[in-house]
Design an enzyme around this catalytic site. Structure first.
Site, PDB file in Angstrom:
ATOM      1  N   SER A 165      38.995  32.419  43.552  1.00 30.12           N
ATOM      2  CA  SER A 165      39.844  31.634  44.460  1.00 30.12           C
ATOM      3  C   SER A 165      39.430  30.176  44.624  1.00 30.12           C
ATOM      4  O   SER A 165      40.113  29.421  45.320  1.00 30.12           O
ATOM      5  CB  SER A 165      39.907  32.305  45.837  1.00 30.12           C
ATOM      6  OG  SER A 165      40.722  33.445  45.794  1.00 30.12           O
ATOM      7  N   LYS A 168      42.181  27.741  44.044  1.00 31.44           N
ATOM      8  CA  LYS A 168      43.141  27.280  45.052  1.00 31.44           C
ATOM      9  C   LYS A 168      42.903  25.832  45.488  1.00 31.44           C
ATOM     10  O   LYS A 168      43.793  25.219  46.093  1.00 31.44           O
ATOM     11  CB  LYS A 168      43.130  28.219  46.254  1.00 31.44           C
ATOM     12  CG  LYS A 168      43.630  29.634  45.909  1.00 31.44           C
ATOM     13  CD  LYS A 168      43.647  30.550  47.126  1.00 31.44           C
ATOM     14  CE  LYS A 168      44.266  31.911  46.803  1.00 31.44           C
ATOM     15  NZ  LYS A 168      43.318  32.841  46.160  1.00 31.44           N
ATOM     16  N   SER A 223      42.979  32.295  52.022  1.00 35.79           N
ATOM     17  CA  SER A 223      42.981  32.471  50.565  1.00 35.79           C
ATOM     18  C   SER A 223      44.142  33.355  50.106  1.00 35.79           C
ATOM     19  O   SER A 223      44.022  34.143  49.163  1.00 35.79           O
ATOM     20  CB  SER A 223      41.650  33.058  50.084  1.00 35.79           C
ATOM     21  OG  SER A 223      41.421  32.717  48.736  1.00 35.79           O
TER      22      SER A 223
END
Length: 528
Positions: A165, A168, A223
């Site tokens: 993640s 992101k 997230s």
């Protein structure tokens, strides 16, 4: 300030924050110019050059163009203390702009700034080998000094790994660069269903809507993977197009071994990056004030959706929470990640002692916080020892400044206008600059008057350099180092001389100062 041409937009940055002339020395105004079709320019080629389209859609200009399509090397200098300088304040090559008196105006930078009347320079960190390097369990890691552009620690930092993640951060960066925070994201069936089992989410279903602002909070604090998909569709038109934008942006930032397959970081054999590349992405993300503000939020409440009421979300990054034992003093942002293939990943940016350190750890097994803290402690120990060895006070380390450097690169008083609430410069790469407005969005397809200088920002949000030809058939030339519109000066390009008038337009079919004749293409042809 272009009284003849300028039409002030519905708002100015100065008015938005009720800034008084007594408090700030510069005036910042968003403006439009006639015939620009809402800011659309026709071409970047020079007035007499043969048009040759580059692979990125920019038109090559004479012999001065590099592969990026920008003239010369563009603005330089990495910012100090986490704040970006103004364009043209780096050690870039001299421009060839000739004043009305015929003398060359050298806009090369001295690399110095001024703070409280004292000239300061950026000092490279000298690494003391006697300082023990930490032993970490993460498979790859890097400590990157973004202030001096140095690697202070490297453990397999160029090895390809799964980012999870941390991806992101790139999704957030592209979103704030290409969408308004008040825009609406409508979540499609693909966005909410194209997820792995167990993927982080905020329980959105097909047809749910969130603002871009709310979506970014869900993306960075929770997230949420369906939010990453929805933002990708909003910004790119499709997830596939957004992925292409991600890979292009990674290249622009200088990433050498990065390939994205999706906006969320979920498992894919062709979704990878390196610790070093991820450090570059992290720096770009947290240079953005909007991302920094959102990422530092501990709690946030999302509005109700079809399947649930209001949802309170809490930031999952323990290092950002002052109440948590993992908190790190000076942190300005960070992003955690985990997948079965990636293990634990963590990107962290910290400002202290005049330096911005970025630490990235990858493929950790629940030791990502401990490893990151050990690496940050090591990095700042190295900096402290280097400062002592060079006789540098921590108050003046690395050329820290509370305001902006002067636009010409020479030392001068620092008004600090651009980072005291009205907006700030943001260096995206060696050749690309943005101006982040007070609302957190970059200037895009618009003019900006900053003090006595005028800038144009293309539809990709980057500051223009070199020639621009607008739909009113006016030619403008923007300094290749500072980006400021050239006025009352001659420019030599491709062996030909052109004159830029007091309002910035290129002179054509006229005589300059009663002596110098230019033809219909704006080229100097002789004296009269």
């Amino acid at each position: 300030m272009h009284k003849m041409f300028k039409r002030t937009a519905a708002f100015s940055l100065a008015a938005m924050i009720m800034m008084s002339q007594a408090a700030y020395a510069e005036t910042i105004t968003l403006a439009t110019y006639p015939g620009t079709q809402d800011g659309n320019y026709i071409t970047t080629q020079g007035p007499t050059d043969t048009e040759t389209a580059g692979s990125n859609g920019y038109v090559q200009v004479g012999s001065h163009v590099d592969n990026s399509g920008y003239v010369n090397s563009g603005p330089g200098a990495v910012g100090n203390n986490g704040q970006q300088p103004e364009p043209g304040t780096g050690n870039t090559s001299s421009g060839t702009v000739i004043g009305t008196d015929g003398t060359q105006q050298n806009t090369q930078n001295t690399g110095t700034t001024q703070q409280n009347g004292q000239t300061q320079t950026t000092n490279q960190v000298v690494i003391d080998s006697s300082i023990a390097k930490p032993t970490i369990s993460s498979e790859t890691a890097v400590v990157y000094d973004a202030t001096t552009n140095q690697i202070l620690f490297d453990k397999n930092a160029s090895q390809s790994m799964y980012p999870a993640s941390m991806t992101k951060l790139m999704t957030a960066l592209l979103t704030v660069e290409n969408a308004s925070l008040d825009d609406t994201v409508t979540y499609s069936a693909t966005a909410v269903n194209d997820l792995e089992s167990g993927a982080a989410n905020v329980n959105l279903v097909e047809g749910d809507t969130l603002s871009v602002r709310d979506s970014l909070y869900a993306l960075l604090l929770k997230s949420a993977c369906e939010v990453a998909n929805g933002l990708a569709e909003k910004v790119g038109g499709s997830q596939e197009n957004f992925v292409a934008m991600m890979n292009q942006r990674a290249q622009q930032l200088g990433c050498q071994n990065t390939h994205f397959d999706n906006a969320s970081g979920l498992n894919s054999n062709t979704h990878y990056t390196t610790a070093y590349d991820m450090a570059l992405i992290t720096k770009a993300a947290f240079d953005n004030e909007t991302i920094r503000t959102i990422d530092n939020t501990i709690n946030y409440t999302l509005p109700a959706s079809k399947n649930r009421g209001e949802l309170k979300i809490t930031n999952g990054n323990k290092m950002l929470n002052p109440a948590n034992s993992q908190y790190y003093e000076g942190i300005i942002g960070g992003k955690t990640g985990y997948t079965s293939k990636a293990g634990n990943t963590l990107a962290t940016a910290v400002e202290k002692d005049g330096h911005e350190l970025i630490v990235v750890v990858m493929k950790s097994s629940q030791k990502h916080y401990e490893d990151t803290k050990a690496l940050l402690d090591y990095g700042f120990k190295v900096i402290e020892a280097s400062n002592k060895a060079q006789g540098i006070s921590t108050d003046n380390a690395a050329g820290t400044t509370t305001g902006n450097t002067s636009e010409t690169g020479n030392t001068g008083s620092s008004t600090g206008t651009a980072d005291q609430g009205t907006g700030r410069w943001n260096q995206v790469s060696a050749t690309e600059w943005q101006y982040i407005k007070a609302d957190g969005n970059p200037c895009k397809s618009e003019w900006l008057d900053l003090g006595d200088k005028t800038y144009w920002f293309d539809d990709n949000t980057y500051m223009a350099t070199g020639w621009r030809h607008f739909s009113n058939d006016a030619w403008y030339y923007f300094d290749t180092q500072s980006g400021a519109m050239v006025k009352n000066s001659w420019v030599i390009d491709g062996g030909k001389s052109y004159y830029l008038t007091g309002n910035g337009t290129m002179a054509r079919n006229t005589v300059i100062n009663g002596t110098y004749k230019v033809d219909a293409d704006g080229v100097y042809v002789g004296q009269v």
